[in-house]
Design an enzyme around this catalytic site. Structure first.
Site, mmCIF file in Angstrom:
data_model
loop_
_atom_site.group_PDB
_atom_site.id
_atom_site.type_symbol
_atom_site.label_atom_id
_atom_site.label_comp_id
_atom_site.label_asym_id
_atom_site.label_seq_id
_atom_site.Cartn_x
_atom_site.Cartn_y
_atom_site.Cartn_z
ATOM 1 N N ASP A 1 0.814 -1.218 0.000
ATOM 2 C CA ASP A 1 0.000 0.000 0.000
ATOM 3 C C ASP A 1 0.851 1.274 0.000
ATOM 4 O O ASP A 1 1.850 1.358 0.717
ATOM 5 C CB ASP A 1 -0.851 -0.055 1.280
ATOM 6 C CG ASP A 1 -1.787 1.106 1.434
ATOM 7 O OD1 ASP A 1 -2.837 1.117 0.782
ATOM 8 O OD2 ASP A 1 -1.463 2.037 2.214
ATOM 9 N N GLU B 1 1.229 -0.392 -4.962
ATOM 10 C CA GLU B 1 0.235 0.652 -5.253
ATOM 11 C C GLU B 1 0.908 2.010 -5.241
ATOM 12 O O GLU B 1 1.440 2.424 -4.202
ATOM 13 C CB GLU B 1 -0.868 0.641 -4.191
ATOM 14 C CG GLU B 1 -1.992 1.624 -4.514
ATOM 15 C CD GLU B 1 -2.498 2.443 -3.341
ATOM 16 O OE1 GLU B 1 -1.764 2.636 -2.342
ATOM 17 O OE2 GLU B 1 -3.629 2.920 -3.428
HETATM 18 C C1 GLC Z 1 -4.174 3.330 -0.163
HETATM 19 C C2 GLC Z 1 -5.521 2.689 0.012
HETATM 20 C C3 GLC Z 1 -6.475 3.685 0.579
HETATM 21 C C4 GLC Z 1 -5.946 4.148 1.912
HETATM 22 C C5 GLC Z 1 -4.539 4.688 1.766
HETATM 23 C C6 GLC Z 1 -3.890 4.889 3.091
HETATM 24 O O1 GLC Z 1 -4.205 4.319 -1.111
HETATM 25 O O2 GLC Z 1 -5.967 2.190 -1.197
HETATM 26 O O3 GLC Z 1 -7.756 3.149 0.730
HETATM 27 O O4 GLC Z 1 -6.789 5.110 2.434
HETATM 28 O O5 GLC Z 1 -3.720 3.817 1.056
HETATM 29 O O6 GLC Z 1 -3.536 3.669 3.647
#
Ligand code: GLC
Length: 669
Positions: free
Chosen positions: A304, A374
């Site tokens: 993440d 991500e």
């Molecule tokens: C990522 C997740 C999102 C979350 C963020 C902080 O972008 O997809 O839902 O709020 O990280 O962890």
């Protein structure tokens, strides 16, 4: 056996072997020479007169020396030598064939390449205990759904113990399951059941921050010597922040902590303090957690918010996008260039270190551990590509490709091609693409693009090269719920399983943590499963086609045409007779597409599948392929004439492979 002077042999029971004595050359020993000398002489000499053996029958228990005499006769020696060399040659041939097969075969695809990745948002998937919130047992109850969709890779959004300020992305304990979702036992049972059914579990992993309720944060704010530097602290006071940095969720990314008398950094909510990844002790903690879950058997991680893992230590202000804006109005992510808070030097070293820790687990046979990162890098696609690693140093298997999320903004054939090409033309050679059209942070396709485009977007997703990602509910075309909130809740409503109470999400009580969408009586799994022409039926058809037909998994991908309405491309594999042409209409109008100049295509083209099922089986002349707005066609045709050799700049392939039609195997070419 005592040997007599004559060289004859005394048998154990004292019976003399007459034949031996009379006929064998042993009797010709020169005086004072030993029988062994005789044997050696005979062994080396090819001049033995075979006739002298003729009268002697070999007998059981004959001594070694005698045996050697016999075995050196041509009639024994020649076949023996022939057999020996035959064995050597066969062994060498086998080794050569094995090496050739290994060298000529393209590598097998991994599980993360073959199946789409399906995202389960656990709060919303299936509630097993009637509290209105989905849970791990609920997921276990619904494993059949993946089976019926032919999906094997399941990414489950966070279920760690959490105060749920960001629904699990604020982790209080990285080694525990939140009671809302169940227990560690429930997790273990779910994982075991998934593995039993050939499913892979990808966990969400959050290395950038923890919850402010995490034990580490409490120890850090009280300046416990071991934890003092676990987070990013800077001097400030309640009104004067260390710099102008802003959080992704808006306003300053610094919050003053009275206990410690300093500000801590949070790139997301103030309840999500950023971990100090420059501290080796913190990295060690994260690595230990990676080991913890890998030892439990999870098959991979979705990492993440990785681009936020490091910040510049000089803490300078970030440059404003609009330099004339008064600094107090700089409150959103879009007001600054994030030169000091994202993609800092050293970030990839950290991820590569994580990856290296995962590798030993991947060596277990059949247990490849997968990593996807991500990072939203918007127009800086080259930053995203860095997460692919280098040919020598592994990082993620792929970084999420979020560019198709922009498709609805400007839906057209040209725009679709542009977004696809953004990835294909920037992806490092030989890497594996992937496509995301929805997730828990973005509006659902049916709501952003419009219901009529759901089918064609799913068709694009499932016919492009690489791994598709499907957010739960997109396979049935769920819509956002209409709630007045500027949160991300509209796209997180309960999964619509059937027409029963709460759409089958909670069968026990009448509570659901978010309202069920009112269209659930017609938009649900049960209704769509076997109804030809439904979103789910089509999803299923395309996914099965993708996994069954080599051109989709391993073949070339070539652009054929793009205009205001149409994006058309084909998939083909050398040596494979069947090829596929996709004609997708993302525009607002019907279109007639003329592909008569594409000489590699046959004149008549038969529709294998249309998003409008009444057009299945229809035959078009290639000069006039008709599509309605929002309609997509998969056309199958047969030819050995390939498109890619004469259009090399319009075509891509991840790893070249050809098909040997006669024996039905793939080889590197
Ligand atoms: C990522 C997740 C999102 C979350 C963020 C902080 O972008 O997809 O839902 O709020 O990280 O962890």
């Amino acid at each position: 056996f005592p040997l007599e002077d004559s060289g004859s042999v005394e048998l154990a029971d004292g019976i003399r072997n007459l034949g031996f004595q009379d006929a064998d050359v042993v009797t010709d020993f020169p005086p004072h020479s030993s029988p062994r000398d005789a044997v050696e002489r005979k062994e080396s000499a090819a001049e033995i007169d075979d006739s002298v053996y003729a009268q002697v029958e070999p007998y059981a228990g004959m001594p070694k020396e005698v045996l050697l005499l016999y075995s050196s006769q041509a009639r024994y020696r020649v076949p023996r030598e022939v057999l020996f060399w035959l064995t050597v040659c066969c062994t060498l041939a086998l080794v050569a064939v094995t090496v050739a097969i290994i060298a000529l075969s393209p590598p097998c695809l991994g599980w993360w390449q073959i199946s789409p990745v399906y995202q389960v948002y656990p709060r919303s998937f299936k509630d097993s205990n009637g509290d209105g919130v989905g849970d791990l047992r609920g997921i276990k109850e619904k494993l059949d759904h993946f089976h019926s969709l032919n999906i094997k890779s399941i990414w489950i959004s966070p279920f760690y113990r959490s105060p749920m300020k960001d629904f699990g992305y604020d982790v209080e304990d990285f080694r525990d399951v939140d009671p809302l979702f169940g227990t560690m036992e429930d997790f273990e049972e779910l994982l075991a059941e998934m593995h039993k059914n050939g499913l892979k579990l990808i966990m969400d992993f959050i290395p950038n921050h923890s919850s402010d309720r995490h034990r580490w944060f409490n120890l850090s704010r009280t300046r416990d010597p071991l934890y003092e530097d676990y987070y990013v602290w800077a001097d400030c006071n309640a009104t004067k922040k260390p710099n102008n940095w802003v959080s992704i969720f808006g306003n300053s990314s610094w919050t003053y902590d009275e206990v410690r008398g300093q500000c801590y950094l949070h790139q997301f909510l103030k309840e999500q303090p950023d971990l100090n990844m420059r501290n080796p002790a913190v990295r060690k903690e994260i690595i230990d957690i990676i080991h913890f879950w890998l030892s439990k058997g999870v098959d991979g991680f979705r990492m993440d918010a990785v681009k936020h893992m490091l910040e510049a230590t000089h803490l300078r202000d970030e440059p404003q996008v609009d330099p004339n804006k008064p600094p107090e109005e700089v409150t959103t992510e879009w007001d600054l260039f994030h030169d000091y808070t994202t993609s800092q030097v050293g970030l990839h070293d950290i991820l590569r270190e994580f990856r290296a820790e995962m590798e030993p687990y991947s060596r277990e046979p059949g247990k490849y551990r997968f990593m996807v990162t991500e990072s939203y890098d918007y127009e800086e696609v080259e930053k995203t590509m860095m997460y692919y690693g280098t040919p020598l140093v592994k990082e993620s298997d792929f970084p999420f490709n979020f560019y198709l999320l922009d498709l609805p903004q400007n839906a057209s054939g040209l725009w679709a091609k542009h977004l696809v090409d953004l990835w294909m033309s920037n992806m490092p050679r030989g890497k594996w693409p992937n496509w995301v059209v929805g997730n828990h942070d973005r509006s659902r396709i049916a709501s952003s693009a419009g219901k009529m485009y759901v089918g064609v977007i799913n068709m694009l997703l499932l016919t492009l090269p690489g791994t598709p990602t499907t957010y739960y509910g997109e396979e049935i075309g769920m819509e956002n719920i209409n709630i007045t909130s500027n949160s991300r809740d509209p796209q997180r409503s309960p999964m619509q399983w059937n027409s029963d109470m709460n759409a089958g999400f909670n069968n026990l009580t009448n509570i659901t943590w978010l309202p069920v969408h009112p269209d659930y009586k017609s938009v649900n799994v049960e209704v769509q499963k076997d109804s030809e022409g439904s979103t789910m039926f089509q999803y299923n058809f395309l996914n099965s086609l993708r996994q069954a037909e080599l051109p989709f998994l391993r073949g070339w991908f070539c652009y054929v045409q793009a205009d205001a309405n149409i994006f058309s491309y084909l998939r083909e594999l050398d040596g494979h007779k069947e090829a596929y042409l996709m004609v997708l209409n993302f525009g607002k109008q019907s279109a007639t597409t003329d592909l008569s100049s594409v000489r590699e295509l046959p004149d008549q083209l038969k529709v294998l599948m249309s998003t409008n099922s009444t057009n299945n089986g229809k035959v078009f002349q290639k000069s006039g392929i008709q599509t309605a707005a929002g309609e997509g066609l998969v056309i199958r045709y047969s030819t050995y004439t390939r498109f890619h050799p004469s259009h090399s700049t319009e075509c891509y392939v991840s790893e070249k492979a050809c098909y040997l039609d006669t024996v039905g195997i793939l080889y590197k070419c």
